[in-house]
Write a protein that holds these residues in place. Sequence first.
Motif, PDB file in Angstrom:
ATOM      1  N   GLY A 157       0.803  -1.261  -0.149  1.00 41.16           N
ATOM      2  CA  GLY A 157      -0.055  -0.136   0.075  1.00 41.16           C
ATOM      3  C   GLY A 157       0.831   1.225  -0.029  1.00 41.16           C
ATOM      4  N   LEU A 158       2.023   1.344  -0.016  1.00 42.99           N
ATOM      5  CA  LEU A 158       2.994   2.206  -0.171  1.00 42.99           C
ATOM      6  C   LEU A 158       3.824   2.668  -1.335  1.00 42.99           C
ATOM      7  CD1 LEU A 158       4.932   1.975   3.566  1.00 42.99           C
ATOM      8  CD2 LEU A 158       2.521   3.523   2.731  1.00 42.99           C
ATOM      9  N   SER A 159       3.673   3.614  -1.769  1.00 40.34           N
ATOM     10  CA  SER A 159       4.572   4.023  -3.102  1.00 40.34           C
ATOM     11  C   SER A 159       6.048   3.935  -2.869  1.00 40.34           C
ATOM     12  CB  SER A 159       4.228   5.482  -3.534  1.00 40.34           C
ATOM     13  OG  SER A 159       4.788   6.440  -2.867  1.00 40.34           O
ATOM     14  N   ILE A 160       6.675   4.099  -4.000  1.00 38.79           N
ATOM     15  CA  ILE A 160       8.242   4.119  -3.914  1.00 38.79           C
ATOM     16  C   ILE A 160       8.443   5.439  -3.078  1.00 38.79           C
ATOM     17  CG2 ILE A 160      10.158   4.374  -5.180  1.00 38.79           C
ATOM     18  CD1 ILE A 160       8.681   2.942  -7.661  1.00 38.79           C
ATOM     19  N   ALA A 161       7.784   6.507  -3.179  1.00 39.41           N
ATOM     20  CA  ALA A 161       8.346   7.608  -2.517  1.00 39.41           C
ATOM     21  C   ALA A 161       8.081   7.441  -1.017  1.00 39.41           C
ATOM     22  CB  ALA A 161       7.567   8.843  -2.911  1.00 39.41           C
ATOM     23  N   ASN A 162       6.928   6.722  -0.611  1.00 39.41           N
ATOM     24  CA  ASN A 162       6.617   6.511   0.798  1.00 39.41           C
ATOM     25  C   ASN A 162       7.781   5.739   1.161  1.00 39.41           C
ATOM     26  OD1 ASN A 162       3.050   5.959  -0.124  1.00 39.41           O
ATOM     27  ND2 ASN A 162       4.321   7.967   0.342  1.00 39.41           N
ATOM     28  N   TRP A 163       8.058   4.547   0.714  1.00 47.79           N
ATOM     29  CA  TRP A 163       9.059   3.693   0.868  1.00 47.79           C
ATOM     30  C   TRP A 163      10.401   4.357   1.174  1.00 47.79           C
ATOM     31  CZ3 TRP A 163       8.407  -0.361   3.499  1.00 47.79           C
ATOM     32  CH2 TRP A 163       7.215  -1.170   3.321  1.00 47.79           C
ATOM     33  N   ALA A 164      10.926   5.303   0.227  1.00 44.57           N
ATOM     34  CA  ALA A 164      12.184   6.155   0.094  1.00 44.57           C
ATOM     35  C   ALA A 164      12.155   6.782   1.434  1.00 44.57           C
ATOM     36  CB  ALA A 164      12.341   6.624  -0.845  1.00 44.57           C
ATOM     37  N   GLY A 165      11.030   7.409   1.666  1.00 36.84           N
ATOM     38  CA  GLY A 165      11.014   8.347   3.036  1.00 36.84           C
ATOM     39  C   GLY A 165      11.373   7.532   4.183  1.00 36.84           C
ATOM     40  N   LEU A 166      10.604   6.181   4.262  1.00 39.09           N
ATOM     41  CA  LEU A 166      10.823   5.397   5.662  1.00 39.09           C
ATOM     42  C   LEU A 166      12.271   5.056   5.788  1.00 39.09           C
ATOM     43  CD1 LEU A 166       7.524   3.228   5.423  1.00 39.09           C
ATOM     44  CD2 LEU A 166       8.121   5.102   7.033  1.00 39.09           C
ATOM     45  N   TRP A 167      12.847   4.774   4.450  1.00 40.05           N
ATOM     46  CA  TRP A 167      14.182   4.199   4.647  1.00 40.05           C
ATOM     47  C   TRP A 167      15.331   5.292   4.837  1.00 40.05           C
ATOM     48  CZ3 TRP A 167      16.199  -0.245   5.255  1.00 40.05           C
ATOM     49  CH2 TRP A 167      15.424  -1.319   5.011  1.00 40.05           C
ATOM     50  N   PHE A 168      14.889   6.487   4.326  1.00 41.93           N
ATOM     51  CA  PHE A 168      15.676   7.896   4.765  1.00 41.93           C
ATOM     52  C   PHE A 168      15.802   7.934   6.208  1.00 41.93           C
ATOM     53  CE2 PHE A 168      15.549   9.198   0.048  1.00 41.93           C
ATOM     54  CZ  PHE A 168      16.906   9.284   0.015  1.00 41.93           C
ATOM     55  N   ALA A 169      14.476   7.911   6.796  1.00 45.02           N
ATOM     56  CA  ALA A 169      14.129   8.021   8.355  1.00 45.02           C
ATOM     57  C   ALA A 169      15.102   6.789   9.157  1.00 45.02           C
ATOM     58  CB  ALA A 169      12.800   7.996   8.566  1.00 45.02           C
TER      59      ALA A 169
END
Length: 170
Positions: free
Chosen positions: A137-149
């Motif tokens: 349910g998460l987009s690539i941008a959402n996943w990238a944000g989680l990984w950056f955090a």
Amino acid sequence: MITRFSQRQRFSAIALICFGLLGTGLVLQSLKHVEPCPMCIMQRYAFVVTGLFALIAALHNPRGRGGQLYAALIGLATATGFGIAARQSWLQWFPPKYVECGPDLEFMMNSFPLGQALPMIFQGSGDCAKVDWTFLGLSIANWAGLWFAALFVMALTVLLQRRERSRFAN
């Protein structure tokens, strides 16, 4: 628990995660035909910078303030990437009423000075608001944000561990 790992192990993990995520992006691009928008490309650059700082830090394995400097540089790169991912996620959740497909990143960087190109990149284009692929349910941008955090927190543990050691040494 993460502080049980050595500084070198944490920097190595950050580098491996970054390069693994970049590889995943390239696989999605080539096999699933998910073309990156300008904001996606900027996130990739942030992962490259983060990964390179972490790789150099792992190879150098500095003591004292050197490790803190690398951790701060990694923190800055991840915070930048997080900001880009957050902006793109915002565009995806609240797309503009009138979608315009602006020029691509290469054209902007070659045609405008950096001071003019960056605001255009962060404004986003119609491509940046489009969700081409999701996982859980998460987009690539959402996943990238989680990984950056997560990477930011890993870098922060290096800074905090050094401060704790110096506090107990006195």
